[in-house]
Design an enzyme around this catalytic site. Structure first.
Site, mmCIF file in Angstrom:
data_model
loop_
_atom_site.group_PDB
_atom_site.id
_atom_site.type_symbol
_atom_site.label_atom_id
_atom_site.label_comp_id
_atom_site.label_asym_id
_atom_site.label_seq_id
_atom_site.Cartn_x
_atom_site.Cartn_y
_atom_site.Cartn_z
ATOM 1 N N LYS A 52 0.841 -1.204 0.000
ATOM 2 C CA LYS A 52 0.000 0.000 0.000
ATOM 3 C C LYS A 52 0.874 1.252 0.000
ATOM 4 O O LYS A 52 0.593 2.232 -0.690
ATOM 5 C CB LYS A 52 -0.938 -0.008 1.220
ATOM 6 N N GLN A 96 -4.607 -1.969 9.534
ATOM 7 C CA GLN A 96 -4.505 -3.272 8.869
ATOM 8 C C GLN A 96 -5.092 -4.376 9.746
ATOM 9 O O GLN A 96 -4.750 -4.494 10.924
ATOM 10 C CB GLN A 96 -3.021 -3.564 8.553
ATOM 11 N N ASP A 119 -11.105 2.685 4.103
ATOM 12 C CA ASP A 119 -11.528 1.292 3.894
ATOM 13 C C ASP A 119 -13.053 1.223 3.720
ATOM 14 O O ASP A 119 -13.575 0.239 3.204
ATOM 15 C CB ASP A 119 -11.140 0.417 5.102
#
Ligand code: NDP
Length: 297
Positions: A52, A96, A119
């Site tokens: 990422k 994460q 997200d």
């Protein structure tokens, strides 16, 4: 023979378009910033976070990374979240998953500023999505929609069977595809581990989307001729390779491609799209927060 839907190519086009949007922001003196937070030292999570960060660098997004000790109390992670919420330089961030067992992931998600929740997992953003007014579409479902669009698949009136009902893939994707919208208007069946006669549901579909986590669960015998197949699954199976394993999807690619009209490979299908759509959400967050209008792909 099925058309192979090239996720790398579609993702690359989206990244090019995002680079233009990032330039528009730069012209206005703004640089989008994404922070990644990793609690603990899970090797797979480290790899994802590194990817990422690399993606950000490649398109001109500022990447910031925060490590939190895996043995620290949950409060330490919550402090990091509070800092990121308050930091005007950070437009979006992700924590994460998975977090260590002693940390409640739902509480983590609930503490993220919904305006920075790239997200798209915060309850406010989930609610907006269901209501047809999504702020941030979760990256994998959004990537699947973009792949269908790129493959010329019209979802309007299509029978779509999704196998998997997770909060990050199956549920949001089902909700997106039933929206009264150009990239929705599908009739969606959602299957899971308690579904009876899965093959009947997949055979009845124009589009099958597999997000299960079971290697090669869906094979050609479970598909009707001409079905479009999107394979979200990424599973490690033992193999005689240098690494000792290979990645396979939830679909048995070789047999499925004999029946399908179009199919995504694993790797090189949904995976690159998930990564591209995180960049998309970060650019969108920066645009929303700075009121600089950008054209999003
Ligand atoms: P989860 O484990 O959270 O969910 C799996 C779903 O599949 C559950 O709803 C489960 O049912 C259902 N399921 C399990 N076994 C069966 C079965 N035999 N028949 C029918 N349904 C079944 O997985 P995720 O959604 O997080 O991920 C799914 C896959 O996608 C994984 O391989 C993951 O690695 C991959 N993935 C890939 C991404 C990418 O970018 N390419 C991004 C995210 C995930 P129940 O709810 O009843 O337990």
């Amino acid at each position: 023979m099925a058309e192979i839907i090239d996720g790398n190519a579609v993702a690359s086009e989206i990244r090019d378009d995002l680079a233009d949007a990032i330039e528009t922001l730069a012209d206005a003196g703004e640089r989008p910033t994404l922070a990644t937070v990793l609690m603990g030292e899970d090797p797979a999570s480290e790899t994802y976070v590194n990817m990422k960060q690399r993606d950000c660098e490649e398109v001109g997004i500022e990447g910031v990374h925060v490590d939190v000790d895996g043995d620290a109390p949950a409060a330490d992670l919550f402090d990091t979240i509070e800092d990121l919420n308050a930091d005007p330089e950070v437009n979006g961030y992700i924590v994460q998953a998975p977090v260590p067992d002693h940390v409640d992931y739902r509480e983590v998600i609930g503490r993220i500023d919904p305006l920075k929740d790239v997200d798209g997992f915060h309850p406010e953003n989930v609610g907006r999505l269901v209501a047809g007014d999504a702020r941030f579409r979760p990256c994998t479902p959004h990537g699947v929609q973009k792949l269908l669009e790129a493959a010329g698949v019209d979802t309007e009136g299509a029978d779509v069977t999704i196998v998997g009902r997770s909060d990050i893939v199956g549920k949001p994707l089902a909700n997106l595809l039933i929206q009264k919208a150009d990239d929705g208007n599908a009739t969606v069946t959602v299957c899971h581990s308690r579904t009876e006669d899965l093959a009947a549901k997949t055979r009845a579909a124009d589009v099958v989307i597999a997000a299960v986590g079971v290697p090669e669960l869906i094979d050609g015998s479970m598909l009707s001729e001409g079905t479009v197949v999107i394979d979200v699954g990424v599973n490690r199976v033992d193999a005689d390779t240098e690494k000792g394993y290979e990645l396979v999807g939830d679909v048995a690619f070789e047999s499925a491609k004999e029946q399908a009209s179009a199919i995504t490979p694993v790797p090189g299908g949904v995976g690159p799209m998930t990564r591209a759509m995180l960049l998309y959400n970060t650019v969108k967050a920066a645009s929303l927060q700075t009121s600089v209008d950008v054209d999003l792909p």
